[in-house]
Design a protein around this motif. Structure first.
Motif, PDB file in Angstrom:
ATOM      1  N   ARG A  19      24.611 -14.949  81.006  1.00  0.00           N
ATOM      2  CA  ARG A  19      23.658 -16.036  81.119  1.00  0.00           C
ATOM      3  C   ARG A  19      23.688 -16.855  79.830  1.00  0.00           C
ATOM      4  NH1 ARG A  19      17.092 -16.466  81.933  1.00  0.00           N
ATOM      5  NH2 ARG A  19      17.076 -15.798  79.760  1.00  0.00           N
ATOM      6  N   SER A  21      22.269 -19.943  77.509  1.00  0.00           N
ATOM      7  CA  SER A  21      21.026 -20.662  77.246  1.00  0.00           C
ATOM      8  C   SER A  21      21.323 -21.878  76.384  1.00  0.00           C
ATOM      9  CB  SER A  21      20.020 -19.768  76.524  1.00  0.00           C
ATOM     10  OG  SER A  21      19.696 -18.624  77.270  1.00  0.00           O
ATOM     11  N   THR A  78      14.377 -25.527  77.726  1.00  0.00           N
ATOM     12  CA  THR A  78      15.629 -24.776  77.660  1.00  0.00           C
ATOM     13  C   THR A  78      16.308 -24.802  79.024  1.00  0.00           C
ATOM     14  OG1 THR A  78      14.795 -23.336  75.910  1.00  0.00           O
ATOM     15  CG2 THR A  78      16.641 -22.505  77.210  1.00  0.00           C
ATOM     16  N   TYR A  80      19.451 -23.095  81.401  1.00  0.00           N
ATOM     17  CA  TYR A  80      20.210 -21.858  81.549  1.00  0.00           C
ATOM     18  C   TYR A  80      21.355 -22.056  82.536  1.00  0.00           C
ATOM     19  CZ  TYR A  80      15.904 -19.965  79.574  1.00  0.00           C
ATOM     20  OH  TYR A  80      14.816 -19.722  78.763  1.00  0.00           O
ATOM     21  N   GLN A  82      23.319 -19.211  84.740  1.00  0.00           N
ATOM     22  CA  GLN A  82      23.602 -17.834  85.136  1.00  0.00           C
ATOM     23  C   GLN A  82      24.974 -17.809  85.799  1.00  0.00           C
ATOM     24  OE1 GLN A  82      21.746 -14.922  84.736  1.00  0.00           O
ATOM     25  NE2 GLN A  82      23.597 -13.928  85.519  1.00  0.00           N
TER      26      GLN A  82
END
Length: 123
Positions: A19, A21, A78, A80, A82
């Motif tokens: 993941r 970020s 933020t 992300y 995945q």
């Protein structure tokens, strides 16, 4: 000043997950579009995924659709990514980017980019 800081890259075996970020400052991700891109040496930067948070619309490159998921935490500002079922061909430097557009896009003409994080998938 707009700053994007990616983290979460690393070395993983094929079939594994990571993941990524991207912490953003100086730019409100809830209002506009953010994206993830990747690049390998000698090749052009490739759009991987994009999201326009205010419209809850996402888009993915065909090569990652069904395996990668982009999301935004507006409270943390933020973004992300995945990444599941990783393949050796996913190996690249991954960059996040932000843009004042109103729709998700996979072209590379974004306003700001981070410095990138290396993802290496071993076979």
């Amino acid at each position: 000043e707009v700053e994007l800081v990616e983290s979460g890259g690393g070395l993983v075996q094929a079939g594994g997950s990571l993941r990524l970020s991207c912490a953003v400052s100086g730019f409100t991700v809830a209002d506009y579009t953010t994206g993830w891109f990747r690049q390998v040496p000698g090749k052009e930067r490739e759009g991987v995924s994009s999201i326009t948070s205010s419209r809850a619309i996402t888009t993915y490159a065909d090569s990652v659709a069904g395996r990668f998921t982009i999301s935004v935490d507006n409270a943390k500002n933020t973004v992300y990514l995945q990444m599941n079922s990783l393949k050796p061909e996913d190996t690249a430097v991954y960059y996040c980017a932000v843009d004042r557009s109103s729709w998700p896009r996979l072209d590379s003409w974004y306003d700001y980019y981070g410095q990138g994080t290396q993802v290496t998938v071993s076979s």
